[in-house]
Design a protein around this motif. Structure first.
Motif, PDB file in Angstrom:
ATOM      1  N   THR A 171       0.812  -1.213   0.000  1.00 53.83           N
ATOM      2  CA  THR A 171       0.000   0.000   0.000  1.00 53.83           C
ATOM      3  C   THR A 171       0.843   1.259   0.000  1.00 53.83           C
ATOM      4  O   THR A 171       0.352   2.336  -0.316  1.00 53.83           O
ATOM      5  N   TYR A 172       2.135   1.140   0.356  1.00 51.42           N
ATOM      6  CA  TYR A 172       2.993   2.327   0.386  1.00 51.42           C
ATOM      7  C   TYR A 172       4.449   1.879   0.385  1.00 51.42           C
ATOM      8  O   TYR A 172       4.802   0.863   0.997  1.00 51.42           O
ATOM      9  N   SER A 173       5.295   2.616  -0.317  1.00 51.33           N
ATOM     10  CA  SER A 173       6.730   2.328  -0.298  1.00 51.33           C
ATOM     11  C   SER A 173       7.518   3.614  -0.403  1.00 51.33           C
ATOM     12  O   SER A 173       7.017   4.637  -0.900  1.00 51.33           O
ATOM     13  N   SER A 174       8.755   3.583   0.079  1.00 44.83           N
ATOM     14  CA  SER A 174       9.658   4.731   0.000  1.00 44.83           C
ATOM     15  C   SER A 174      11.081   4.215  -0.098  1.00 44.83           C
ATOM     16  O   SER A 174      11.344   3.032   0.168  1.00 44.83           O
ATOM     17  N   GLU A 175      12.001   5.091  -0.463  1.00 46.84           N
ATOM     18  CA  GLU A 175      13.401   4.701  -0.609  1.00 46.84           C
ATOM     19  C   GLU A 175      14.297   5.676   0.140  1.00 46.84           C
ATOM     20  O   GLU A 175      14.002   6.871   0.216  1.00 46.84           O
ATOM     21  N   TYR A 176      15.375   5.156   0.684  1.00 41.22           N
ATOM     22  CA  TYR A 176      16.366   5.997   1.342  1.00 41.22           C
ATOM     23  C   TYR A 176      17.695   5.259   1.388  1.00 41.22           C
ATOM     24  O   TYR A 176      17.772   4.065   1.079  1.00 41.22           O
ATOM     25  N   ARG A 177      18.750   5.967   1.742  1.00 38.51           N
ATOM     26  CA  ARG A 177      20.059   5.339   1.945  1.00 38.51           C
ATOM     27  C   ARG A 177      20.330   5.262   3.439  1.00 38.51           C
ATOM     28  O   ARG A 177      20.130   6.239   4.168  1.00 38.51           O
ATOM     29  N   ASP A 178      20.769   4.097   3.901  1.00 33.92           N
ATOM     30  CA  ASP A 178      20.991   3.926   5.331  1.00 33.92           C
ATOM     31  C   ASP A 178      22.378   4.439   5.734  1.00 33.92           C
ATOM     32  O   ASP A 178      23.128   4.991   4.910  1.00 33.92           O
ATOM     33  N   TYR A 179      22.708   4.280   6.980  1.00 35.53           N
ATOM     34  CA  TYR A 179      23.972   4.776   7.525  1.00 35.53           C
ATOM     35  C   TYR A 179      25.180   4.251   6.774  1.00 35.53           C
ATOM     36  O   TYR A 179      26.181   4.937   6.594  1.00 35.53           O
ATOM     37  N   TRP A 180      25.114   3.003   6.289  1.00 32.42           N
ATOM     38  CA  TRP A 180      26.238   2.361   5.626  1.00 32.42           C
ATOM     39  C   TRP A 180      26.278   2.654   4.129  1.00 32.42           C
ATOM     40  O   TRP A 180      27.179   2.195   3.438  1.00 32.42           O
ATOM     41  N   GLY A 181      25.280   3.393   3.636  1.00 29.17           N
ATOM     42  CA  GLY A 181      25.272   3.759   2.224  1.00 29.17           C
ATOM     43  C   GLY A 181      24.444   2.862   1.342  1.00 29.17           C
ATOM     44  O   GLY A 181      24.383   3.062   0.130  1.00 29.17           O
ATOM     45  N   SER A 182      23.802   1.840   1.914  1.00 28.81           N
ATOM     46  CA  SER A 182      22.992   0.920   1.113  1.00 28.81           C
ATOM     47  C   SER A 182      21.663   1.567   0.731  1.00 28.81           C
ATOM     48  O   SER A 182      21.058   2.316   1.508  1.00 28.81           O
ATOM     49  N   SER A 183      21.182   1.252  -0.480  1.00 31.85           N
ATOM     50  CA  SER A 183      19.867   1.682  -0.919  1.00 31.85           C
ATOM     51  C   SER A 183      18.814   0.793  -0.263  1.00 31.85           C
ATOM     52  O   SER A 183      18.893  -0.430  -0.353  1.00 31.85           O
ATOM     53  N   VAL A 184      17.848   1.410   0.388  1.00 30.47           N
ATOM     54  CA  VAL A 184      16.813   0.670   1.110  1.00 30.47           C
ATOM     55  C   VAL A 184      15.443   1.015   0.530  1.00 30.47           C
ATOM     56  O   VAL A 184      15.110   2.185   0.363  1.00 30.47           O
ATOM     57  N   THR A 185      14.662  -0.006   0.219  1.00 29.11           N
ATOM     58  CA  THR A 185      13.267   0.171  -0.162  1.00 29.11           C
ATOM     59  C   THR A 185      12.415  -0.291   1.012  1.00 29.11           C
ATOM     60  O   THR A 185      12.465  -1.466   1.399  1.00 29.11           O
ATOM     61  N   ALA A 186      11.684   0.634   1.610  1.00 30.91           N
ATOM     62  CA  ALA A 186      10.802   0.316   2.738  1.00 30.91           C
ATOM     63  C   ALA A 186       9.369   0.285   2.226  1.00 30.91           C
ATOM     64  O   ALA A 186       8.962   1.170   1.464  1.00 30.91           O
ATOM     65  N   PHE A 187       8.611  -0.729   2.604  1.00 34.10           N
ATOM     66  CA  PHE A 187       7.219  -0.799   2.152  1.00 34.10           C
ATOM     67  C   PHE A 187       6.346  -1.409   3.240  1.00 34.10           C
ATOM     68  O   PHE A 187       6.828  -2.101   4.139  1.00 34.10           O
ATOM     69  N   GLU A 188       5.057  -1.136   3.127  1.00 33.64           N
ATOM     70  CA  GLU A 188       4.103  -1.670   4.092  1.00 33.64           C
ATOM     71  C   GLU A 188       2.850  -2.156   3.356  1.00 33.64           C
ATOM     72  O   GLU A 188       2.547  -1.708   2.247  1.00 33.64           O
ATOM     73  N   MET A 189       2.182  -3.079   3.992  1.00 33.23           N
ATOM     74  CA  MET A 189       0.898  -3.558   3.489  1.00 33.23           C
ATOM     75  C   MET A 189      -0.094  -3.508   4.638  1.00 33.23           C
ATOM     76  O   MET A 189       0.008  -4.276   5.597  1.00 33.23           O
ATOM     77  N   LEU A 190      -1.022  -2.560   4.564  1.00 27.51           N
ATOM     78  CA  LEU A 190      -2.012  -2.379   5.631  1.00 27.51           C
ATOM     79  C   LEU A 190      -3.345  -2.971   5.188  1.00 27.51           C
ATOM     80  O   LEU A 190      -4.351  -2.283   5.063  1.00 27.51           O
ATOM     81  N   GLY A 191      -3.338  -4.241   4.924  1.00 29.61           N
ATOM     82  CA  GLY A 191      -4.544  -4.934   4.509  1.00 29.61           C
ATOM     83  C   GLY A 191      -4.339  -6.429   4.639  1.00 29.61           C
ATOM     84  O   GLY A 191      -3.209  -6.909   4.745  1.00 29.61           O
ATOM     85  N   ALA A 192      -5.408  -7.169   4.630  1.00 34.43           N
ATOM     86  CA  ALA A 192      -5.330  -8.614   4.807  1.00 34.43           C
ATOM     87  C   ALA A 192      -4.629  -9.259   3.605  1.00 34.43           C
ATOM     88  O   ALA A 192      -4.919  -8.941   2.448  1.00 34.43           O
ATOM     89  N   HIS A 193      -3.691 -10.165   3.883  1.00 37.43           N
ATOM     90  CA  HIS A 193      -3.021 -10.914   2.813  1.00 37.43           C
ATOM     91  C   HIS A 193      -2.439 -12.196   3.395  1.00 37.43           C
ATOM     92  O   HIS A 193      -2.115 -12.260   4.579  1.00 37.43           O
ATOM     93  N   ASP A 194      -2.347 -13.220   2.574  1.00 39.60           N
ATOM     94  CA  ASP A 194      -1.767 -14.492   3.020  1.00 39.60           C
ATOM     95  C   ASP A 194      -0.517 -14.855   2.230  1.00 39.60           C
ATOM     96  O   ASP A 194       0.039 -15.936   2.386  1.00 39.60           O
ATOM     97  N   ARG A 195      -0.080 -13.909   1.385  1.00 37.46           N
ATOM     98  CA  ARG A 195       1.112 -14.141   0.570  1.00 37.46           C
ATOM     99  C   ARG A 195       1.770 -12.795   0.284  1.00 37.46           C
ATOM    100  O   ARG A 195       1.089 -11.788   0.085  1.00 37.46           O
ATOM    101  N   LEU A 196       3.085 -12.770   0.261  1.00 39.12           N
ATOM    102  CA  LEU A 196       3.829 -11.551  -0.044  1.00 39.12           C
ATOM    103  C   LEU A 196       4.974 -11.912  -0.986  1.00 39.12           C
ATOM    104  O   LEU A 196       5.720 -12.871  -0.723  1.00 39.12           O
TER     105      LEU A 196
END
Length: 280
Positions: free
Chosen positions: A48-73
């Motif tokens: 339902t939502y995702s964002s991107e940032y670089r962490d302390y070590w310089g790695s590219s991070v994709t953060a995402f969430e699913m705020l709904g019922a699901h049985d598979r990801l």
């Protein structure tokens, strides 16, 4: 020069419906000398939502969430990366440089031994013996070789939470364990060392253009001797045109490919598929 196409697919199946999940993915390769990312994407389904940032070590991070019922990801990371052999200095730094206060301070995070990389006493003795009178660059290779000769590559006997000391006691492990063992041993000698996460084409010398092969995430180390040099202790080869760097840190927990939490669902099963194609 080579160009690799990588598809990393991770699927989670839950025994009961999950009501919400939050995840971070570190699977997007980095552009750096000798490695140019031509395309890269990370997609999660459902999300339902995702964002991107670089962490302390310089790695590219994709953060995402699913705020709904699901049985598979399902998470799919896809990239095309162009690789070339690194250019190395002809005069690497000596021990006096590595032991200088300026380097000790600047490299402190990669000289500190963590609980995960803490080497056993006899491993430290082995490292000192292997290093002998070598200068740092040659000592690093000698130590990595000695560790690899002492540890058998056996999948399934260790896990992502296994510490270096445990793998050393068993004298068995996989690439993650060998990277932790070598990192801890080199740091004890005073050589700054990073843990590196990424991919390796499994057919480094016999890869066929356009032929898909089954791969997996890989781990190796980079040691500093005036510049950072990559070395793969599992295969006892320098990092070159078949290694794709994704993340760097002190240890595996700094660069975990995917981590997250979920509500509900009970137990889950995870399936990972990595396909690598050499395109050029």
């Amino acid at each position: 020069m080579s160009r690799l196409h990588i598809v990393h697919r991770t699927t989670f199946e839950y025994v009961r419906t999950v009501t919400a999940s939050y995840n971070e993915v570190r699977m997007r390769p980095a552009t750096l000398p000798g490695q140019v990312v031509l395309e890269a994407s990370v997609h999660a389904s459902p999300s339902t939502y995702s964002s991107e940032y670089r962490d302390y070590w310089g790695s590219s991070v994709t953060a995402f969430e699913m705020l709904g019922a699901h049985d598979r990801l399902e998470v799919v990371a896809e990239s095309r990366v162009e690789l070339s052999a690194p250019v190395r200095s002809s005069s690497p730094a000596g021990w006096s440089t590595l032991r200088s206060p300026e380097v000790q301070d600047r490299m402190s995070e990669y000289l500190a031994v963590t609980p995960t990389t803490e080497p056993a006493r006899d491993l430290v003795q082995l490292a000192r013996s292997a290093a002998g009178d070598h200068e740092p660059a040659d000592a690093a290779i000698a130590v990595a070789t000695a560790v690899r000769e002492a540890v058998e590559y056996v999948p399934g006997v260790t896990g992502v939470h296994t510490r270096a000391a445990e793998a050393w006691a068993a004298r068995k492990g996989v690439c993650q364990d060998l990277a932790h063992l070598v990192a801890g041993a080199l740091r004890r000698l005073g050589i700054p060392t990073r843990y590196v996460s990424g991919y390796l084409h499994p057919q480094t010398s016999t890869a066929q253009i356009g032929e898909p092969v089954t791969g997996e995430s890989h781990a190796w180390v980079e040691y500093w001797c005036g510049e950072w040099v990559g070395f793969d202790p599992t295969n006892l080869i320098g990092v070159a045109e078949h290694h794709v760097m994704v993340g760097r840190g002190r240890e595996y927990p700094d660069v975990t490919p995917i981590r997250g939490v979920y509500a509900g669902g009970g137990r889950s099963t995870q399936e990972v598929q990595v396909t690598i194609i050499q395109e050029a």
